[in-house]
Design an enzyme around this catalytic site. Structure first.
Site, PDB file in Angstrom:
ATOM      1  N   PRO A  10       0.808  -1.220   0.000  1.00 50.14           N
ATOM      2  CA  PRO A  10       0.000   0.000   0.000  1.00 50.14           C
ATOM      3  C   PRO A  10       0.840   1.270   0.000  1.00 50.14           C
ATOM      4  CG  PRO A  10      -0.205  -1.181   2.106  1.00 50.14           C
ATOM      5  CD  PRO A  10       0.611  -2.046   1.205  1.00 50.14           C
ATOM      6  N   ASP A  65      10.003  -2.279  -9.330  1.00 47.63           N
ATOM      7  CA  ASP A  65      10.861  -2.903  -8.338  1.00 47.63           C
ATOM      8  C   ASP A  65      11.962  -1.912  -8.001  1.00 47.63           C
ATOM      9  OD1 ASP A  65      11.030  -5.408  -6.850  1.00 47.63           O
ATOM     10  OD2 ASP A  65      13.050  -5.531  -7.684  1.00 47.63           O
ATOM     11  N   LYS A 170       9.309  14.487  -1.677  1.00 48.39           N
ATOM     12  CA  LYS A 170       9.993  13.214  -1.987  1.00 48.39           C
ATOM     13  C   LYS A 170       9.807  12.848  -3.462  1.00 48.39           C
ATOM     14  CE  LYS A 170      10.094   8.244  -1.257  1.00 48.39           C
ATOM     15  NZ  LYS A 170       9.512   7.031  -0.688  1.00 48.39           N
TER      16      LYS A 170
HETATM   17  P1  IMP Z   1      10.276  -3.524  -3.722  1.00 50.69           P
HETATM   18  O1  IMP Z   1      10.937  -4.839  -4.007  1.00 50.69           O
HETATM   19  O2  IMP Z   1      10.161  -2.661  -4.911  1.00 50.69           O
HETATM   20  O3  IMP Z   1       8.981  -3.708  -3.000  1.00 50.69           O
HETATM   21  O4  IMP Z   1      11.193  -2.703  -2.737  1.00 50.69           O
HETATM   22  C1  IMP Z   1      12.118  -3.348  -1.887  1.00 50.69           C
HETATM   23  C2  IMP Z   1      12.268  -2.648  -0.575  1.00 50.69           C
HETATM   24  O5  IMP Z   1      12.930  -1.411  -0.795  1.00 50.69           O
HETATM   25  C3  IMP Z   1      10.982  -2.302   0.162  1.00 50.69           C
HETATM   26  O6  IMP Z   1      10.567  -3.335   0.992  1.00 50.69           O
HETATM   27  C4  IMP Z   1      11.406  -1.102   0.990  1.00 50.69           C
HETATM   28  O7  IMP Z   1      12.006  -1.526   2.180  1.00 50.69           O
HETATM   29  C5  IMP Z   1      12.462  -0.467   0.124  1.00 50.69           C
HETATM   30  N1  IMP Z   1      11.893   0.655  -0.637  1.00 50.69           N
HETATM   31  C6  IMP Z   1      11.273   0.612  -1.850  1.00 50.69           C
HETATM   32  N2  IMP Z   1      10.909   1.841  -2.224  1.00 50.69           N
HETATM   33  C7  IMP Z   1      11.309   2.678  -1.233  1.00 50.69           C
HETATM   34  C8  IMP Z   1      11.204   4.081  -1.054  1.00 50.69           C
HETATM   35  O8  IMP Z   1      10.655   4.834  -1.870  1.00 50.69           O
HETATM   36  N3  IMP Z   1      11.727   4.569   0.088  1.00 50.69           N
HETATM   37  C9  IMP Z   1      12.334   3.776   1.022  1.00 50.69           C
HETATM   38  N4  IMP Z   1      12.444   2.467   0.900  1.00 50.69           N
HETATM   39  C10 IMP Z   1      11.934   1.920  -0.223  1.00 50.69           C
END
Ligand code: IMP
Length: 190
Positions: A10, A65, A170
């Site tokens: 979310p 990702d 941001k």
């Molecule tokens: P995902 O595989 O794209 O869901 O991202 C991997 C992980 O990176 C997430 O579980 C977050 O801990 C971190 N992450 C992704 N996007 C952000 C962001 O915009 N800010 C801070 N942490 C992020």
């Protein structure tokens, strides 16, 4: 254009909706199971997530990702950012591990990188990347955002972490803002 949003997170969904102004985004339908992020690259994982939603809905789907690449850690946690402190790690667990691993590091440079990808039912794809350079703070600061936001200080900012910024501040600088704005431009260019 109408796209199914592949993310089940979310926090990410709210950001993508805010950034992709003008694109109709359908929420991920309930009942679609989580996709194992087994790819070795951000693009491979974004593709896995988008293809799963195309297969489940027959509609074009958009996925992203993201990885946090820390110079002193050789680019880790990178594609494994969500499970840095273990398979069930919380945002807090991952941040605590990062603070610990960098306790003695003078080189605190890092980069967030996002690949955003749209997949169409006929197999066509449009993808874009966004990145932001910064440094890792010695301890978390701020109450906003998610993931590693309270530790990441973007170079182009004023010293605040993403966790100390408004959502609009941001998105103007962030990896996700850049990736999805570039994706939107590619989707609408002839
Ligand atoms: P995902 O595989 O794209 O869901 O991202 C991997 C992980 O990176 C997430 O579980 C977050 O801990 C971190 N992450 C992704 N996007 C952000 C962001 O915009 N800010 C801070 N942490 C992020």
């Amino acid at each position: 254009m109408r796209l199914v949003l592949a993310t089940a997170n979310p926090d990410k969904a709210a950001e993508i909706v805010a950034i992709l102004d003008g694109v109709e985004l359908l929420p991920r339908p309930p009942g679609v199971s989580d996709v194992a992020e087994t790819g070795e690259t951000l693009e491979a994982n974004a593709r896995l997530k988008a293809v799963a939603l195309v297969d489940a809905t027959g509609e074009p789907a958009v996925a992203d990702d993201t990885g946090l690449e820390v110079v002193a850690l050789g680019g880790a946690p990178g594609v494994r950012s969500s499970r840095y402190a273990g398979p069930e790690a919380s945002y807090a667990d991952n941040c605590e591990k990062l603070v610990r691993e960098l306790a003695a590091a003078d080189d605190r440079r890092a980069r967030f990188r996002t690949v955003a990808l749209v997949r169409f039912p006929d197999g066509r794809e449009v993808a874009a990347e966004g990145a932001v350079e910064g440094t890792i703070a010695r301890r978390p600061r701020g109450d906003a955002g998610f993931g590693y936001d309270r530790l990441f200080v973007p170079d182009e900012g004023d010293g605040r972490t993403f966790g100390e910024m408004t959502a609009a501040e941001k998105h103007a600088l962030s990896h996700r803002g850049r990736a999805f704005r570039a994706l939107a431009a590619r989707l609408t260019s002839p």
